[in-house]
Design a protein around this motif. Structure first.
Motif, mmCIF file in Angstrom:
data_model
loop_
_atom_site.group_PDB
_atom_site.id
_atom_site.type_symbol
_atom_site.label_atom_id
_atom_site.label_comp_id
_atom_site.label_asym_id
_atom_site.label_seq_id
_atom_site.Cartn_x
_atom_site.Cartn_y
_atom_site.Cartn_z
ATOM 1 N N UNK A 448 41.811 82.907 10.532
ATOM 2 C CA UNK A 448 40.596 82.155 10.271
ATOM 3 C C UNK A 448 40.874 80.689 10.551
ATOM 4 N N UNK A 449 39.950 80.036 11.245
ATOM 5 C CA UNK A 449 40.140 78.635 11.614
ATOM 6 C C UNK A 449 39.015 77.769 11.095
ATOM 7 N N UNK A 450 39.363 76.550 10.740
ATOM 8 C CA UNK A 450 38.364 75.590 10.317
ATOM 9 C C UNK A 450 38.598 74.271 11.038
ATOM 10 N N UNK A 451 37.555 73.497 11.193
ATOM 11 C CA UNK A 451 37.672 72.214 11.868
ATOM 12 C C UNK A 451 36.813 72.161 13.113
ATOM 13 N N UNK A 452 36.737 70.988 13.682
ATOM 14 C CA UNK A 452 35.912 70.763 14.862
ATOM 15 C C UNK A 452 36.628 69.773 15.773
ATOM 16 N N UNK A 453 36.690 70.101 17.063
ATOM 17 C CA UNK A 453 37.258 69.162 18.022
ATOM 18 C C UNK A 453 36.250 68.038 18.232
ATOM 19 N N UNK A 454 36.471 66.934 17.501
ATOM 20 C CA UNK A 454 35.493 65.849 17.481
ATOM 21 C C UNK A 454 35.269 65.279 18.876
ATOM 22 N N UNK A 455 34.012 64.926 19.154
ATOM 23 C CA UNK A 455 33.604 64.297 20.409
ATOM 24 C C UNK A 455 33.760 65.219 21.611
ATOM 25 N N UNK A 456 34.024 66.491 21.341
ATOM 26 C CA UNK A 456 34.160 67.454 22.435
ATOM 27 C C UNK A 456 33.142 68.570 22.194
ATOM 28 N N UNK A 457 31.992 68.528 22.864
ATOM 29 C CA UNK A 457 30.910 69.462 22.547
ATOM 30 C C UNK A 457 31.196 70.907 22.905
ATOM 31 N N UNK A 458 32.170 71.149 23.758
ATOM 32 C CA UNK A 458 32.417 72.516 24.232
ATOM 33 C C UNK A 458 33.163 73.334 23.188
ATOM 34 N N UNK A 459 34.146 72.709 22.517
ATOM 35 C CA UNK A 459 35.038 73.473 21.662
ATOM 36 C C UNK A 459 34.742 73.214 20.185
ATOM 37 N N UNK A 460 34.686 74.297 19.402
ATOM 38 C CA UNK A 460 34.638 74.209 17.957
ATOM 39 C C UNK A 460 35.659 75.170 17.395
ATOM 40 N N UNK A 477 55.071 83.137 25.516
ATOM 41 C CA UNK A 477 54.805 81.712 25.313
ATOM 42 C C UNK A 477 53.797 81.159 26.333
ATOM 43 N N UNK A 478 53.190 82.038 27.104
ATOM 44 C CA UNK A 478 52.261 81.579 28.134
ATOM 45 C C UNK A 478 50.841 81.429 27.611
ATOM 46 N N UNK A 479 50.631 81.781 26.349
ATOM 47 C CA UNK A 479 49.350 81.527 25.691
ATOM 48 C C UNK A 479 49.642 80.944 24.316
ATOM 49 N N UNK A 480 48.634 80.347 23.722
ATOM 50 C CA UNK A 480 48.779 79.794 22.373
ATOM 51 C C UNK A 480 47.402 79.615 21.782
ATOM 52 N N UNK A 481 47.368 79.432 20.466
ATOM 53 C CA UNK A 481 46.106 79.115 19.791
ATOM 54 C C UNK A 481 46.181 77.694 19.283
ATOM 55 N N UNK A 482 45.167 76.929 19.636
ATOM 56 C CA UNK A 482 45.064 75.520 19.264
ATOM 57 C C UNK A 482 43.956 75.371 18.233
ATOM 58 N N UNK A 483 44.213 74.587 17.182
ATOM 59 C CA UNK A 483 43.224 74.423 16.124
ATOM 60 C C UNK A 483 43.132 72.966 15.692
#
Length: 918
Positions: A448-460, A477-483
């Protein structure tokens, strides 16, 4: 290949320049400005640049073809001398990865007003020559500029915009910047600035945008912000400034964007923002705010985004919530009561996790809305008597575990992947099948993820990412999850027990090459089972470079069949590399493996049956052994323990099998040292307790009696650096002991049966003497008059002959003054009176000559009643007398201690006519 959008942009730019050229056929840029421009681009590291002075047109750019998203052009004003002369007014050389320095030659362009040199690799600092130009806008965003911000910039009174974000500027902010009266935008984020905010900034009354995030400033958020009445945007994420947020923030009535997070300071109430009616974005995250969220906050007409996560807020959420509020984060508070229905109607991004709301069952409105992934209710209700599964999944109808598992393997941000590990194939399950807000696997785990990539309308929320450049990384290691804020992975059907959690990382957004992608910085915190296990974790530092894998292991105890791993980005690092919104925590994979060998992988019913059978079997065995013991059929056991009787040890029994399991069968890799009794191994018990296991060797030069003597002392003594004795066994003994051999212990250890907090200081003093002399305190007795090195050193100090103590192998390299200081400090540390001994911090100050060494009455060999040596001298004297009379009674000297048992000197000291150790 050149990106299609880049080609189109260049074609449009060329067409635009050609159109301007027709209008400006008669105008021309002066030759001196053309030459200056050529010098400028050369200084910046350009290798291919061509400029048409007749059209004010860049014919070729640096390099060709240019990098994607790069911008390189010059603008001119041709309204001079009846439009016959053009002057250069703007230069943009952006995203070209130029390796040079900022050009001082800008002073040769007298009409230049605007420069944008963002996203390059410029080093050095801002040239002080720029202070004499007419520039009104400077951007050096994302470069390698370092050193202090030049104070000469304060003379650039025409400046209205200055962006120094994402560089390596250090030191305090120069107060001279307070003279920039016309400045409207000042961005200093993502540097290494320290100190307080300059008081002179109160004069920047025209500011409309001020950002100072990701720095190391100190002191409180200053009241001077009250003078920035025109301010629209204020950003202070992890700036280093401390709370509380000043009450005068209520005077900033024109604020549209207020972002303050991750500040230290006292608990404070919610700041008064009733007059800030233009607010669109309000972030007050991790600011130690208590009390209730004011009701007027929900009624601010323009407010679109509210983030008050990770505070101490309590009470209920107001039912009067504005319909336009699209994003609400109240994660990690103590909010309670029912979740208002009105918060659900807009279908916005709502996060209520980690709170105390009334439990929401699967059929209630909040859970119905959660089916659309709009509401995060993970651990939103911490009601008593709720299992961890119910807390994690309040909207799931069936949280029973049909099977209990004892492993977990997740390929974060990727698909299912089979990996060879230790000659076996392991399937890492992918997590990309859900959406960015969360995912629940059929294998009883999820994220479960929380937060918002501020000033970036594409990603939440979180997002799956891949490397920005070609790599040789393994597939895992060729993929990752960014939050952007908080990312939690969980498993709710694990067997209880001890596990090894392996977290796999690789920094795949940043690079090691000669591009500005290499300038990124990322730090985040790691929590396991709600405990902080790593703070400011930096993948690049841990892996010694970007695009390299690194794994970190943690031992974890699982109870209530649940595991929780959380990554929290505390606003530290860069936020615009390689692009805006590329920040937050990042993880490549997670693997969880048991530290126990028996893994049922069965149903709950079967596990319960195993437990019942195990308990009954253990009870039966216990009864049989008890009867045999009572009938004295186990006398051999008692005989094997001869010597332990009467030694009242408050210990817990462990079997040899348990100890072997804890030390991996006394694996040599776990060996951490060896003493007179035998080797010492590092181990870990089933509950995760880390221990040191001392094994009594058959080759030991010391006997069982001496070993028991040490066990008895450890069990009776209390000292902060002497860890509690856990157990004794006929073959192995667990005694996590910090001190070395008894020869380095203070007299209160051997004579009084208790330890003071200065015992370790005493040991340091002995070691210091050994360093100076090159001799062992245990194995050196210069004559019958001195029983050890310490005794001799005390005598030399009293007789002012310390030079005799120095190791002759040092030769002429000896500094007599330093030796004298070292010996004096060592003897002060070994003073018989514990209260006279200094603390170790005082020892360091004395060694560094920051503190005078106090004069203490010497305790040399002339003081025959010195407790440090009296027992040894008496025994030595009796030994000599016994030798002359032809007899010596063993254990003839007995020392009675306050611990309730007695020990002879031969139990404490190993005697040899030529050497003596204790």
């Amino acid at each position: 290949m050149l990106h299609r959008s880049t080609v189109v942009a260049w074609i449009l730019a060329i067409c635009c320049f050609n159109a301007q050229a027709q209008e400006q056929a008669q105008a021309q840029v002066p030759r001196e400005e053309v030459n200056a421009l050529r010098q400028i681009v050369t200084t910046m590291g350009a290798t291919n640049w061509s400029f048409n002075a007749d059209t004010c047109e860049v014919v070729s750019v640096i390099p060709w073809p240019p990098p994607i998203a790069s911008e390189g052009y010059v603008e001119c004003n041709c309204n001079f001398n009846n439009k016959t002369v053009c002057h250069i007014t703007k230069i943009i050389i952006k995203s070209f990865n130029l390796p040079g320095v900022l050009p001082p030659e800008l002073v040769q362009l007298p009409y230049l007003e605007f420069v944008d040199f963002a996203y390059n690799l410029f080093t050095g600092t801002i040239p002080h020559e720029w202070a004499t130009t007419q520039l009104n806008s400077i951007s050096v965003l994302v470069n390698r500029l370092s050193g202090q911000i030049p104070r000469e910039l304060g003379n650039m009174t025409n400046l209205t915009y200055m962006n120094l974000e994402a560089n390596e500027f250090s030191g305090p902010i120069p107060p001279e910047l307070g003279k920039l009266m016309n400045l409207k935008t000042l961005i200093l984020s993502a540097n290494q600035l320290i100190g307080n905010m300059p008081a002179s900034f109160s004069r920047l009354t025209n500011l409309i945008d001020f950002r100072i995030s990701y720095n190391s400033l100190s002191g409180p958020i200053p009241n001077l912000i009250q003078y920035w009445k025109q301010l629209n945007e204020l950003e202070m994420h992890a700036s280093g400034l401390e709370g509380p947020i000043p009450s005068i923030i209520s005077l900033l009535t024109m604020l549209t964007d207020l972002r303050i997070s991750d500040i230290k300071g006292p608990t404070q109430e919610f700041p008064m923002l009733r007059s800030s009616t233009a607010l669109e974005t309000l972030v007050l995250r991790n600011c130690n705010i208590s009390g209730k969220i004011p009701a007027y906050i929900w009624r601010l007409r323009e407010l679109q985004m509210l983030d008050v996560s990770f505070n101490k807020l309590e009470g209920e959420i107001s039912r009067d919530i504005a319909r336009k509020l699209k994003t609400v984060f109240v994660t990690g508070n103590m909010l309670s009561g029912n979740i208002p229905d009105t918060i659900l109607k807009d279908g916005g991004n709502i996060d209520l996790s980690y709170n105390n709301f009334t439990f929401q069952g699967p059929d209630q409105p909040a859970c119905q809305q959660n089916m659309d992934r709009n509401v995060n209710l993970f651990k939103s209700s911490l009601t008593l008597n709720m299992s961890n599964r119910q807390q994690m999944l309040p909207c799931t109808k069936d949280v029973a575990c049909p099977r209990y598992q004892c492993s977990l393997h997740v390929n974060c941000g990727g698909d299912d992947l089979t990996v060879e590990e230790s000659n076996r194939r392991v399937i890492y399950q992918g997590d990309v099948y859900g959406d960015s807000a969360g995912y629940l696997s059929s294998s009883h785990w999820g994220f479960t993820g929380t937060g918002d990539f501020m000033d970036e309308p594409i990603y939440q929320n979180s997002r799956a990412i891949r490397p920005t450049a070609k790599t040789n990384l393994p597939d895992l290691y060729s993929t990752a999850r960014l939050n952007p804020l908080s990312l939690t992975y969980f498993h709710y059907c694990l067997e209880d027990g001890s596990y090894n959690v392996s977290l796999h990382f690789a920094e795949i957004l940043f690079t090691n090459d000669n591009t500005y992608y290499s300038l990124g910085r990322r730090m985040f915190d790691i929590y396991i089972q709600e405990k902080l296990v790593r703070k400011d974790f930096n993948i690049v530092d841990e892996a010694r470079g970007a695009q390299r894998p690194v794994t970190r292991h943690f031992n974890v105890t699982v109870t209530d069949n649940s595991l929780e791993i959380r990554f929290y980005w505390a606003s530290r690092g860069t936020a615009r590399i390689p692009n805006r919104g590329d920040y937050g925590s990042l993880v490549s994979a997670i693997s969880v493996n048991p530290n126990f060998k028996i893994c049922s992988n069965g149903s709950k019913k079967n596990v319960t049956a195993y437990i019942i059978v195990g308990v009954l079997s253990a009870f039966t065995i216990f009864m049989i052994l008890g009867i045999l013991w009572w009938k004295c059929y186990l006398g051999g056991r008692k005989q094997a323990r001869t010597g332990f009787e009467g030694l009242e040890l408050q210990t817990v029994a462990f079997s040899l099998k348990q100890i072997k399991a804890a030390t991996n069968n006394f694996d040599a890799a776990n060996k951490i040292g060896e003493g007179g009794f035998g080797p010492v191994y590092k181990g870990q018990l089933y509950d995760g307790t880390v221990i040191a296991v001392k094994q009594l060797s058959s080759r030991s030069r010391q006997g069982n009696r001496e070993f028991l003597n040490e066990i008895g002392m450890i069990s009776c003594l209390q000292h902060p650096n002497l860890v509690k004795l856990l157990n004794e066994d006929e073959k192995t003994h667990i005694s996590t002991k910090v001190a070395g051999t008894i020869g380095y212990m203070a007299p209160e250890y051997a004579l009084w049966g208790y330890l003071t907090d200065k015992v370790d200081v005493y040991s340091f003093g002995v070691v210091a003497l050994e360093i100076v002399s090159g001799k062992s305190n245990n194995n050196y007795m210069p004559s019958h008059n001195f029983v050890c090195l310490l005794d001799w050193a005390s005598h030399l100090q009293e007789s002012k002959n310390v030079d005799e103590l120095v190791d002759p192998r040092l030769g002429s390299r000896v500094n007599k003054e330093e030796v004298g200081r070292m010996v004096k400090i060592a003897l002060l540390c070994t003073n018989v009176t514990p209260s006279i001994r200094p603390t170790m911090s005082e020892v360091v100050q004395m060694l560094e000559e920051q503190m005078a060494i106090p004069d203490v009455i010497p305790e040399g060999s002339m003081h025959n009643d010195d407790m440090r040596f009296k027992a040894m001298k008496d025994f030595h004297r009796e030994m000599q007398n016994g030798s002359s009379s032809g007899s010596l009674t063993q254990n003839s000297i007995t020392i009675h201690t306050d611990a309730g048992f007695s020990s002879s000197t031969t139990d404490l000291f190993e005697i040899n006519r030529n050497t003596m150790s204790y």
